[in-house]
Design a protein around this motif. Structure first.
Motif, PDB file in Angstrom:
ATOM      1  N   PRO A   1       0.833  -1.209   0.000  1.00 27.37           N
ATOM      2  CA  PRO A   1       0.000   0.000   0.000  1.00 27.37           C
ATOM      3  C   PRO A   1       0.864   1.254   0.000  1.00 27.37           C
ATOM      4  O   PRO A   1       1.894   1.310   0.685  1.00 27.37           O
ATOM      5  CB  PRO A   1      -0.813  -0.125   1.293  1.00 27.37           C
ATOM      6  CG  PRO A   1       0.020  -1.016   2.175  1.00 27.37           C
ATOM      7  CD  PRO A   1       0.700  -1.979   1.250  1.00 27.37           C
ATOM      8  N   THR A   2       0.445   2.257  -0.761  1.00 25.10           N
ATOM      9  CA  THR A   2       1.190   3.516  -0.809  1.00 25.10           C
ATOM     10  C   THR A   2       0.470   4.642  -0.083  1.00 25.10           C
ATOM     11  O   THR A   2       1.062   5.702   0.141  1.00 25.10           O
ATOM     12  CB  THR A   2       1.441   3.938  -2.270  1.00 25.10           C
ATOM     13  OG1 THR A   2       0.188   4.000  -2.977  1.00 25.10           O
ATOM     14  CG2 THR A   2       2.348   2.944  -2.974  1.00 25.10           C
ATOM     15  N   ASP A   3      -0.815   4.412   0.280  1.00 22.24           N
ATOM     16  CA  ASP A   3      -1.500   5.413   1.098  1.00 22.24           C
ATOM     17  C   ASP A   3      -1.013   5.353   2.537  1.00 22.24           C
ATOM     18  O   ASP A   3      -1.050   6.342   3.264  1.00 22.24           O
ATOM     19  CB  ASP A   3      -3.013   5.221   1.030  1.00 22.24           C
ATOM     20  CG  ASP A   3      -3.446   3.806   1.363  1.00 22.24           C
ATOM     21  OD1 ASP A   3      -2.586   2.894   1.390  1.00 22.24           O
ATOM     22  OD2 ASP A   3      -4.647   3.600   1.589  1.00 22.24           O
ATOM     23  N   HIS A   4      -0.539   4.179   2.950  1.00 19.82           N
ATOM     24  CA  HIS A   4       0.121   3.993   4.249  1.00 19.82           C
ATOM     25  C   HIS A   4       1.403   3.206   3.961  1.00 19.82           C
ATOM     26  O   HIS A   4       1.467   1.990   4.177  1.00 19.82           O
ATOM     27  CB  HIS A   4      -0.775   3.231   5.224  1.00 19.82           C
ATOM     28  CG  HIS A   4      -2.113   3.861   5.447  1.00 19.82           C
ATOM     29  ND1 HIS A   4      -2.275   5.028   6.180  1.00 19.82           N
ATOM     30  CD2 HIS A   4      -3.347   3.513   5.010  1.00 19.82           C
ATOM     31  CE1 HIS A   4      -3.562   5.352   6.203  1.00 19.82           C
ATOM     32  NE2 HIS A   4      -4.226   4.463   5.503  1.00 19.82           N
TER      33      HIS A   4
ATOM     34  N   LEU B   1       5.244   9.107  -3.606  1.00 21.07           N
ATOM     35  CA  LEU B   1       4.134   9.176  -2.662  1.00 21.07           C
ATOM     36  C   LEU B   1       3.337  10.471  -2.858  1.00 21.07           C
ATOM     37  O   LEU B   1       3.906  11.544  -3.045  1.00 21.07           O
ATOM     38  CB  LEU B   1       4.652   9.116  -1.225  1.00 21.07           C
ATOM     39  CG  LEU B   1       5.406   7.832  -0.829  1.00 21.07           C
ATOM     40  CD1 LEU B   1       5.952   7.973   0.594  1.00 21.07           C
ATOM     41  CD2 LEU B   1       4.507   6.622  -0.946  1.00 21.07           C
ATOM     42  N   LYS B   2       2.003  10.339  -2.794  1.00 23.90           N
ATOM     43  CA  LYS B   2       1.158  11.532  -2.884  1.00 23.90           C
ATOM     44  C   LYS B   2       1.357  12.426  -1.670  1.00 23.90           C
ATOM     45  O   LYS B   2       1.334  13.656  -1.768  1.00 23.90           O
ATOM     46  CB  LYS B   2      -0.308  11.113  -2.991  1.00 23.90           C
ATOM     47  CG  LYS B   2      -0.657  10.416  -4.294  1.00 23.90           C
ATOM     48  CD  LYS B   2      -2.138  10.075  -4.343  1.00 23.90           C
ATOM     49  CE  LYS B   2      -2.506   9.416  -5.657  1.00 23.90           C
ATOM     50  NZ  LYS B   2      -3.951   9.065  -5.719  1.00 23.90           N
ATOM     51  N   THR B   3       1.559  11.776  -0.519  1.00 18.81           N
ATOM     52  CA  THR B   3       1.818  12.517   0.712  1.00 18.81           C
ATOM     53  C   THR B   3       3.156  12.073   1.287  1.00 18.81           C
ATOM     54  O   THR B   3       3.285  10.960   1.792  1.00 18.81           O
ATOM     55  CB  THR B   3       0.714  12.274   1.760  1.00 18.81           C
ATOM     56  OG1 THR B   3      -0.560  12.609   1.202  1.00 18.81           O
ATOM     57  CG2 THR B   3       0.961  13.098   3.011  1.00 18.81           C
TER      58      THR B   3
ATOM     59  N   SER C   1       6.189  -0.058  -3.976  1.00 17.07           N
ATOM     60  CA  SER C   1       4.775  -0.301  -4.255  1.00 17.07           C
ATOM     61  C   SER C   1       4.514  -1.719  -4.747  1.00 17.07           C
ATOM     62  O   SER C   1       3.368  -2.179  -4.731  1.00 17.07           O
ATOM     63  CB  SER C   1       4.265   0.691  -5.306  1.00 17.07           C
ATOM     64  OG  SER C   1       5.022   0.577  -6.509  1.00 17.07           O
TER      65      SER C   1
ATOM     66  N   THR D   1      -2.660   3.771  10.643  1.00 17.70           N
ATOM     67  CA  THR D   1      -3.668   2.808  10.196  1.00 17.70           C
ATOM     68  C   THR D   1      -3.645   1.591  11.111  1.00 17.70           C
ATOM     69  O   THR D   1      -2.652   1.364  11.824  1.00 17.70           O
ATOM     70  CB  THR D   1      -3.413   2.381   8.733  1.00 17.70           C
ATOM     71  OG1 THR D   1      -4.485   1.548   8.294  1.00 17.70           O
ATOM     72  CG2 THR D   1      -2.099   1.624   8.609  1.00 17.70           C
TER      73      THR D   1
END
Length: 241
Positions: A70-73, A95-97, A111, A139
């Protein structure tokens, strides 16, 4: 006498169904791609995740494994342990963030990890070890969607997640639980890593499979014991009548 024989037949049928149910359940549970240990502390550092990939086909070998991180976390600092016979490729993404750490701001993370070149035969599994620098803190779990490709072209997609505490899906994604505070799973990961070199491409005769086998055997023996007790009771009752 006919009633006694009918009772014995029913007892034998119940025993057979119980044993078959136990064996089928054990087979299904062991066929999934899983991640070990099952949990880590949020924000844990310098640990190891082991992805266990069993072959559930009788006529084809597993020839490719793709694990999507996961790339959101994101999982930071990913390193792949060399696996005899297999070639690993780690794909990174921006990463977006960005993630701020003590060592600076991280803008990229792994990823996808793809293993190719090896084979997992029928009745075998392989443990793929992945070291990490830091797990996320924001998370409660990480799902690692996985694609398993066989030599006959079949692709099994381990990508499903249970919703709202429901039943386990047919093809569940390997899922790591993240807990608050200290977690005792970290030592287990180190133990798995040291044992992995000996258990690589192992058959079901390894310690993990042996433990499952002993557990199943115990349940079957228990069922047989209940049937024997029923048989003795019925025979004694028939003799008295």
């Amino acid at each position: 006498m006919s009633a006694t024989r009918a009772t014995l037949r029913r007892a034998a049928t119940v025993t057979a169904l119980t044993a078959a149910s136990v064996l089928v359940t054990a087979g299904v549970a062991s066929a999934h791609v899983t991640v070990h240990p099952e949990s880590y502390a949020k924000g844990a550092t310098d640990g190891v995740l082991t992805f266990r990939v069993p072959n559930e086909e009788d006529t084809a070998a597993t020839t490719k494994v793709q694990v999507f991180l996961p790339t959101d976390h994101p999982v930071l600092g990913v390193l792949v342990t060399p696996q005899a016979g297999w070639t690993a490729k780690v794909t990174t993404t921006k990463l977006k963030t960005p993630v701020k750490t003590d060592d600076g701001t991280i803008t990229e993370a792994a990823s996808e990890i793809t293993w190719t070149g090896g084979r997992i035969g029928a009745g075998q599994y392989v443990d793929f070890d992945v070291a990490f620098g830091q797990l996320p803190e924001d998370t409660d779990q990480l799902a690692f969607k996985t694609l398993q490709t066989y030599s006959d072209g079949k692709v099994v997609r381990w990508i499903e997640q249970a919703q709202g505490g429901g039943d386990e899906p047919e093809n569940p994604a390997p899922t790591l639980k993240l807990t608050a505070g200290d977690d005792t799973a970290a030592p287990a990961a180190s133990a798995a890593k040291s044992a992995g070199a000996k258990a690589t491409s192992a058959s079901p005769g390894t310690s993990d499979s042996t433990a499952r086998g002993l557990g199943v055997a115990g349940l079957v023996v228990g069922a047989l014991g209940l049937a024997a007790a029923a048989f003795t009771f019925v025979r004694t009752r028939g003799a008295r009548s």
